[in-house]
Write an enzyme that holds these catalytic residues in place. Structure first.
Site, short mmCIF file in Angstrom:
data_model
loop_
_atom_site.label_atom_id
_atom_site.label_comp_id
_atom_site.label_asym_id
_atom_site.label_seq_id
_atom_site.Cartn_x
_atom_site.Cartn_y
_atom_site.Cartn_z
N TYR A 1 0.91 -4.25 11.96
CA TYR A 1 0.77 -2.81 11.71
C TYR A 1 1.56 -1.98 12.70
CZ TYR A 1 -2.63 -3.87 8.13
OH TYR A 1 -3.22 -4.35 7.00
N ASN B 1 -10.32 -2.83 2.63
CA ASN B 1 -10.02 -2.87 1.20
C ASN B 1 -11.31 -2.64 0.41
OD1 ASN B 1 -7.27 -3.36 1.34
ND2 ASN B 1 -7.44 -5.57 1.08
N HIS C 1 0.83 -1.21 0.00
CA HIS C 1 0.00 0.00 0.00
C HIS C 1 0.87 1.27 0.00
CE1 HIS C 1 -3.87 -2.08 0.91
NE2 HIS C 1 -3.08 -2.96 1.47
#
Ligand code: HDE
Length: 689
Positions: A363, A149, A76
């Site tokens: 993350y 998404n 991303h």
């Protein structure tokens, strides 16, 4: 040139034009605040001499420049963000105590970042790829990140496979290409060896993977989450974002050309619609279900390669998100925003979905590397907008200045804002999840069906969409060098749909049909068609927010042009004037109209529909211009509506198009502009085939 620019007049100056500050507040300084007298010449020993180490102004400037880059996101990397708000439609305290859903009409600030997955930061927007749809809600009880998404399922079922999936999708390590493309051996090798990917492959070979704009795509939380109310009652939930402007994609040949004509097509679209005050909107929808439904559902609700069809659990709209402000600075906000799936608030919880569990580790970990320390939560775009109190301290780039003596707990110093305590009543409480069993590496049997929902997805598409999917498989696999990989993919497709498999095999020129792939669990083909899975079955029936490309030359009739612009305005649509030069054109009435694009910079792929308004003389001239011919030919090939007038005909004749005139061509000498716009609501003339 602006008049305020002057030659400095200084002897030995390099000849630059420079501006003199008009007030104290405009004086340039170093990072330390020291005023700068000359930003063009470094300090030297003698007029032609070597530079001096003591030049603190040069050294500071260059030092900072040398460190401008931070690691781009490993996935991303290419993204675009905007600010806005989320407004809750009602009080939903019956299902969740999440603070943002408690008061009808309450607005919560949000930051959204859209992205592609595989390409690096500078890659083009129209790659065939999944789009990231990450939303940070700045709630009164902390930041909630819904990192989703535009496709509701994922390639893999366990996070441990993610590094391999991504390695296979990104550029091959030996040659460093191709980037922003799945059309290469490694990707198809990995996915065809991981049958759990087949459902997702159907989605990325569909038009969902080439959206017309961020504004026209759905978003999905993908995993099953939990909602919990203040009595501790739990429900399962899947999150959906539904664009109020409707769904829309481009066609593949268009995507290829847009990448050349405007690699920033999606970010420019978001930027210009927000600047124009046409704020993009999505409704937040939830599919809420209980344990009993989960136990009886055909698939495991913790398996991220499966959806729950909307026909089985309807999507209830609970609020609206509006994006109404662009960032002030791309790096400070869009690049530094740090989404973490583990950013959650009281009233919402995780489930054991093994993909989600893995993401919760990844993350946070990735932000440490990217942003360089544990204090990235203090960067304005990441900081909560509610009070933040704890005893975390120090580290790289600490921006806060904690007060007082207490930096540990329990302590017996007086409680205060600087000496807070955990609160058993209002603090975050994880839902109870009965857990027992042996420690083991295992994929549950309930995750074993890899084809049934792929079949359902394919069956739910219109014929046009099915053809696009077949062509996408053929395109991608034709770039795969190894025959065995191409065959392996077809062997999976045979478990999805024989006609699709045959079409792809034919497109690849396979001499023999490979055997069906062995399935871990026999696929079922009795799942009902789900119309919600198709883009075209849910066509928007509006031209609002879409763009007409008006290709015209001097001499265009004022009444026609004005009528067209008014009809577009009434519809809430946008337009661009494509002219022979950027200076624009003069109408028949002598009015000057600015050009937004010149014909070789504004191909028709940039527009949802086109109008070609030329005088006979103009059309004869344009008939000699290759880009003008492409403008019409491409619009025709991409099934776009084409408005024309009598004067346009010499150009159409040159293209042998007069015999091809179908209902997708609209004669604006005979049709009113508003009737033309009404036709454009169909977005494309698919019947052209
Ligand atoms: Fe991500 N993903 N992801 N992902 N993801 C990242 O975090 C990861 C997955 C998604 O605009 C990374 O900050 C793992 C699913 C978005 O900044 C990283 C797995 C979904 C974004 C990461 C997944 C997503 C990311 C890289 C498998 C949809 C961009 C940079 C378990 C529900 C956020 C970063 C933004 C970014 C890990 C799978 C969405 C490496 C391990 C499924 C929208 O941490």
């Amino acid at each position: 040139m602006a008049e305020s620019f002057k030659y400095s007049g200084k002897k030995g100056n390099g000849g630059e034009l420079h501006q003199v500050p008009s007030g104290e507040n405009e004086v340039m300084t170093t990072a330390q605040g020291c005023p700068i007298s000359d930003n063009q010449n470094s300090l030297k020993a003698g007029k032609r001499g070597p530079s001096l180490l003591e030049d603190h102004i040069f050294r500071e400037k260059m030092f900072h420049f040398d460190h401008e880059r931070i690691p781009e996101r490993v996935v991303h990397a290419r993204g675009y963000g905007a600010h806005g708000y989320f407004e809750t439609y009602d009080n939903f305290s019956d299902v969740t105590c999440a603070d943002l859903f408690q008061r009808k009409g309450e607005q919560t600030p949000v930051f959204v970042r859209f992205s592609t997955v595989a390409g690096n930061k500078g890659s083009p927007d129209l790659a065939r790829d999944v789009r990231g749809f990450a939303v940070k809600f700045y709630t009164n009880e902390g930041n909630w990140d819904l990192v989703g998404n535009n496709i509701p399922v994922f390639f893999i079922q366990d996070a441990i496979k993610f590094p391999d999936l991504i390695h296979s999708a990104k550029q091959a390590p030996d040659r460093g290409f191709p980037q922003a493309q799945t059309a290469h051996d490694n990707f198809w090798d990995f996915t065809s060896l991981s049958p759990e990917s087949v459902h997702m492959l159907m989605w990325i070979m569909s038009d969902r993977a080439i959206p017309r704009s961020f504004r026209f795509m759905e978003g999905f939380g993908v995993h099953t989450f939990k909602l919990i109310n203040s009595n501790g009652e739990e429900k399962y939930v899947k999150f959906h974002w539904k664009p109020t402007a409707g769904l829309q994609s481009v066609v593949w040949n268009e995507a290829l050309k847009i990448n050349g004509a405007d690699p920033d097509f999606h970010r420019r679209d978001l930027w210009s619609s927000i600047q124009a005050g046409a704020f993009p909107e999505w409704e937040l929808g939830v599919q809420i279900f209980d344990q009993e439904f989960a136990d009886n559902f055909e698939f495991d609700v913790f398996d991220a390669t499966k959806i729950i069809p909307e026909e089985q659990v309807p999507v209830k709209k609970i609020g609206k998100m509006v994006l109404n402000r662009m960032v002030d600075n791309f790096f400070a906000e869009t690049e530094q925003v740090a989404f973490c799936t583990q950013n959650i608030v009281p009233g919402i919880d995780f489930t054991p979905d093994p993909l989600l569990q893995g993401r919760n580790f990844s993350y946070l970990d990735t932000q440490l590397k990217r942003l360089g320390g544990p204090n990235f939560t203090q960067i304005p775009v990441n900081a909560p907008r509610c009070p933040m109190r704890n005893f975390q301290q120090d580290g790289h780039m600490a921006m806060h200045t904690p007060k007082g003596r207490a930096n540990y707990e329990p302590n017996s110093w007086e409680q205060s804002e600087d000496n807070p305590r955990a609160c058993p009543e209002h603090g975050y409480k994880s839902s109870s999840e009965p857990v027992e069993g042996d420690k083991l590496r295992y994929r549950s049997e309930t995750f074993a069906d890899h084809y049934s929902q792929a079949i359902q997805f394919y069956k739910s598409q219109t014929e046009v969409e099915q053809t696009h999917m077949r062509d996408a498989f053929v395109f991608e696999l034709s770039k795969v060098e190894k025959l065995a990989i191409r065959e392996r993919v077809v062997s999976h497709l045979r478990n999805v749909d024989e006609t699709l498999a045959e079409g792809v095999a034919k497109g690849l020129g396979l001499e023999e049909m490979p055997d069906k792939a062995e399935a871990a669990m026999a696929p079922r083909d009795d799942l009902a068609v789900s119309d919600k899975l198709s883009i075209l079955k849910n066509a928007p029936n509006t031209f609002k927010g879409r763009k007409l490309g008006i290709f015209c030359c001097s001499g265009v009739e004022d009444e026609l042009l004005e009528g067209l612009l008014q009809a577009l305005k009434d519809e809430g649509a946008m337009y661009e004037i494509v002219a022979p030069t950027v200076n624009g054109i003069k109408t028949a009435g002598g009015k000057h109209i600015k050009g937004n694009q010149v014909i070789d910079g504004g191909p028709s792929v940039l527009y949802d529909a086109v109008a070609v308004l030329l005088t006979e003389e103009g059309a004869k001239e344009q008939a000699k211009v290759p880009e003008a011919k492409d403008f019409v030919m491409d619009a025709f090939a991409h099934n776009k509506f084409i408005g024309f007038i009598d004067g346009t005909k010499p150009l159409l004749d040159e293209l042998n198009m007069t015999s091809k005139i179908d209902k997708g061509f609209v004669d604006l000498d005979k049709t009113t502009p508003s009737d033309f716009i009404t036709q454009l609501r169909d977005i494309r003339f698919w019947k052209r085939g």
